[in-house]
Design a protein around this motif. Structure first.
Motif, PDB file in Angstrom:
ATOM      1  N   SER A   1       1.291   6.659  -2.463  1.00 49.83           N
ATOM      2  CA  SER A   1       0.327   5.874  -1.715  1.00 49.83           C
ATOM      3  C   SER A   1      -0.440   4.978  -2.681  1.00 49.83           C
ATOM      4  O   SER A   1      -0.840   5.419  -3.767  1.00 49.83           O
ATOM      5  CB  SER A   1      -0.642   6.793  -0.961  1.00 49.83           C
ATOM      6  N   ASN A   2      -0.630   3.717  -2.292  1.00 50.38           N
ATOM      7  CA  ASN A   2      -1.279   2.738  -3.163  1.00 50.38           C
ATOM      8  C   ASN A   2      -2.374   1.986  -2.404  1.00 50.38           C
ATOM      9  O   ASN A   2      -2.335   0.759  -2.267  1.00 50.38           O
ATOM     10  CB  ASN A   2      -0.227   1.762  -3.712  1.00 50.38           C
ATOM     11  N   PRO A   3      -3.375   2.710  -1.871  1.00 47.23           N
ATOM     12  CA  PRO A   3      -4.383   2.038  -1.037  1.00 47.23           C
ATOM     13  C   PRO A   3      -5.256   1.068  -1.810  1.00 47.23           C
ATOM     14  O   PRO A   3      -5.761   0.098  -1.243  1.00 47.23           O
ATOM     15  CB  PRO A   3      -5.205   3.213  -0.480  1.00 47.23           C
ATOM     16  N   GLU A   4      -5.463   1.293  -3.107  1.00 47.59           N
ATOM     17  CA  GLU A   4      -6.321   0.421  -3.900  1.00 47.59           C
ATOM     18  C   GLU A   4      -5.539  -0.696  -4.590  1.00 47.59           C
ATOM     19  O   GLU A   4      -6.125  -1.480  -5.335  1.00 47.59           O
ATOM     20  CB  GLU A   4      -7.068   1.248  -4.955  1.00 47.59           C
ATOM     21  N   SER A   5      -4.237  -0.740  -4.352  1.00 45.14           N
ATOM     22  CA  SER A   5      -3.364  -1.772  -4.939  1.00 45.14           C
ATOM     23  C   SER A   5      -3.439  -1.780  -6.463  1.00 45.14           C
ATOM     24  O   SER A   5      -3.354  -2.835  -7.094  1.00 45.14           O
ATOM     25  CB  SER A   5      -3.716  -3.159  -4.385  1.00 45.14           C
TER      26      SER A   5
ATOM     27  N   THR B   1       0.824  -1.211   0.000  1.00 45.38           N
ATOM     28  CA  THR B   1       0.000   0.000   0.000  1.00 45.38           C
ATOM     29  C   THR B   1       0.855   1.258   0.000  1.00 45.38           C
ATOM     30  O   THR B   1       0.337   2.357  -0.168  1.00 45.38           O
ATOM     31  CB  THR B   1      -0.937   0.028   1.218  1.00 45.38           C
ATOM     32  N   ARG B   2       2.142   1.103   0.193  1.00 45.20           N
ATOM     33  CA  ARG B   2       3.093   2.215   0.110  1.00 45.20           C
ATOM     34  C   ARG B   2       4.173   1.813  -0.898  1.00 45.20           C
ATOM     35  O   ARG B   2       4.903   0.858  -0.688  1.00 45.20           O
ATOM     36  CB  ARG B   2       3.729   2.521   1.476  1.00 45.20           C
TER      37      ARG B   2
ATOM     38  N   HIS C   1      -4.776   7.032 -18.290  1.00 45.38           N
ATOM     39  CA  HIS C   1      -5.572   8.230 -18.028  1.00 45.38           C
ATOM     40  C   HIS C   1      -5.821   8.431 -16.526  1.00 45.38           C
ATOM     41  O   HIS C   1      -6.726   9.181 -16.147  1.00 45.38           O
ATOM     42  CB  HIS C   1      -6.907   8.133 -18.772  1.00 45.38           C
ATOM     43  N   HIS C   2      -5.048   7.750 -15.708  1.00 42.92           N
ATOM     44  CA  HIS C   2      -5.200   7.851 -14.256  1.00 42.92           C
ATOM     45  C   HIS C   2      -3.885   8.366 -13.665  1.00 42.92           C
ATOM     46  O   HIS C   2      -2.974   7.592 -13.418  1.00 42.92           O
ATOM     47  CB  HIS C   2      -5.541   6.475 -13.672  1.00 42.92           C
ATOM     48  N   PRO C   3      -3.775   9.688 -13.454  1.00 46.31           N
ATOM     49  CA  PRO C   3      -2.542  10.204 -12.845  1.00 46.31           C
ATOM     50  C   PRO C   3      -2.477   9.871 -11.356  1.00 46.31           C
ATOM     51  O   PRO C   3      -3.465  10.035 -10.624  1.00 46.31           O
ATOM     52  CB  PRO C   3      -2.638  11.715 -13.076  1.00 46.31           C
ATOM     53  N   PHE C   4      -1.341   9.387 -10.909  1.00 48.39           N
ATOM     54  CA  PHE C   4      -1.138   9.057  -9.511  1.00 48.39           C
ATOM     55  C   PHE C   4      -0.301  10.159  -8.856  1.00 48.39           C
ATOM     56  O   PHE C   4       0.757  10.518  -9.373  1.00 48.39           O
ATOM     57  CB  PHE C   4      -0.407   7.720  -9.367  1.00 48.39           C
ATOM     58  N   PRO C   5      -0.763  10.707  -7.736  1.00 51.66           N
ATOM     59  CA  PRO C   5       0.017  11.760  -7.075  1.00 51.66           C
ATOM     60  C   PRO C   5       1.152  11.171  -6.250  1.00 51.66           C
ATOM     61  O   PRO C   5       1.093  10.029  -5.789  1.00 51.66           O
ATOM     62  CB  PRO C   5      -1.026  12.439  -6.175  1.00 51.66           C
TER      63      PRO C   5
END
Length: 400
Positions: A280-284, A219-220, A250-254
């Motif tokens: 942060s990767n809470p949705e995996s 998740t991190r 089309h999904h930018p990750f901060p």
């Protein structure tokens, strides 16, 4: 006479038309200026880089002992806890070693008891001979011999104690090796790699083999981005960043810059630096090994007056080169041209940051809505205009 006058009239008319066509053909070209309206808005300067998505902490689980794998308890994507058994090496050879060490320890303890009994008798005999010496029943040599025997028995008891400690250490080492036949997870995490199967023999003679690769917390994540040496200068810890991966274009990750590593990476004479982005990767959604196209925000200004960067490079024919080169030598002053009606007016400005397309005007610039000239073409006197394709911004591009 009238017919002769008509003929001359036609000749004069034809001559006038030919002269007009010839004049139009060789008429001087008129200036055609391409303008863009100055506007207020946000301006973001960013550094682009590519990198790889990786777990923050990855633990390689190996083996300290050699032997065949008899059981597997973990597989790819298995959620494991600290201390959980992931695999087992055949323990029988190590169990035999433990039993031998226990037998040796028991033998040493029995030897100690035997020698303690001998010591007790030798001391008693030495005491008896001392009493008989006083009565002149035995000689002094007999007494000395008895004392020597008692001292040797005492030394043997001490040797037995040391032997017991040695056997205890050997037993402990054998038990430790037996415990190493259980391959356990040292952390809580997820198994991302498994390198062994049941029946495979692992050898730990020279280098510890990696049996499992465990990501501590998916998740991190972090992105290890390769930033070129020409772009790494303004990159600082704490700056905002965003990136996309091929799986979610089309999904930018901060993210944010957590580390700018000092070690250079040279590949074919190209020098880059590893910039670590915390994510942060809470949705995996992110998985280890994904390719990331990162954008690191090095400057971000809101509600500023901006014009196209091309406007600082423009100069009318005969007016010399543009002034954008001054900034490259450390000077923040530049000049641009504004179209007022049909006339051009030159303005000295102080420029700020740019994003490669637009530049911030700090002071001395035009007002919002003013027509800033970015290019020049020519109009033929006949009225034909060449087609120009230019980028648009703000109020749009206009030809004058």
């Amino acid at each position: 006479m009238i017919r002769f006058a008509w003929r001359w009239g036609w000749l004069v008319a034809i001559f006038c038309v030919a002269a007009a066509l010839l004049w139009l053909k060789h008429a001087p070209a008129a200036a055609n200026y391409v303008t863009v309206a100055a506007e207020r808005g946000s301006l973001i300067r960013a550094v682009t880089a590519t990198g790889t998505v990786n777990p923050v902490v990855t633990v390689q689980v190996g083996t300290y002992v050699s032997g065949p794998i008899v059981k597997l308890y973990c597989d790819f994507n298995t959620e494991v806890k600290k201390g959980q058994i992931c695999a087992k090496i055949d323990p029988r050879p190590y169990q035999v070693t433990v039993e031998q060490a226990r037998a040796n320890l028991a033998n040493a303890r029995a030897q100690l008891k035997k020698d303690q009994a001998s010591l007790k008798y030798d001391r008693l005999e030495y005491t008896r001979n001392q009493s008989l010496l006083k009565e002149n029943v035995v000689s002094q040599d007999t007494v000395d011999s008895a004392r020597s025997t008692a001292d040797q028995a005492a030394a043997q008891v001490e040797l037995d104690h040391a032997s017991i400690q040695q056997q205890q250490a050997s037993l402990h080492a054998a038990e430790v090796n037996l415990g190493f036949t259980d391959i356990i997870s040292p952390v809580d995490g997820t198994v991302v790699l498994r390198n062994v199967d049941v029946g495979q023999t692992v050898a730990a003679s020279f280098q510890t083999p990696t049996l499992f690769l465990i990501a501590q917390d998916l998740t991190r994540m972090q992105v290890d981005a390769s930033v070129s040496e020409s772009d790494v200068g303004p990159v600082r810890v704490g700056q905002r960043a965003e990136f996309t991966v091929d799986a979610f274009p089309h999904h930018p990750f901060p993210g944010s810059v957590s580390q700018v590593r000092q070690a250079p990476i040279t590949v074919q004479n190209v020098v880059t630096y590893d910039v670590v982005l915390s994510v942060s990767n809470p949705e995996s959604l992110l998985k280890p090994g994904m390719t990331a196209n990162a954008r690191i925000i090095t400057a971000e200004n809101e509600d500023v007056l901006k014009v196209p960067l091309q406007a600082l490079r423009f100069s009318p024919n005969g007016a010399g080169k543009g002034d954008d080169h001054e900034h490259r030598h450390g000077d923040h002053t530049a000049s641009l041209w504004v179209l007022e009606g049909k006339a051009l007016r030159r303005i000295q400005v102080v420029r700020g940051v740019d994003d490669g397309t637009s530049v911030e005007i700090v002071s001395g610039g035009p007002k919002p809505g003013d027509k800033v000239v970015i290019d020049e073409s020519t109009l033929i006197a006949a009225g034909k205009r060449p087609h120009l394709s230019q980028p648009q911004m703000g109020g749009g591009m206009r030809h004058f």
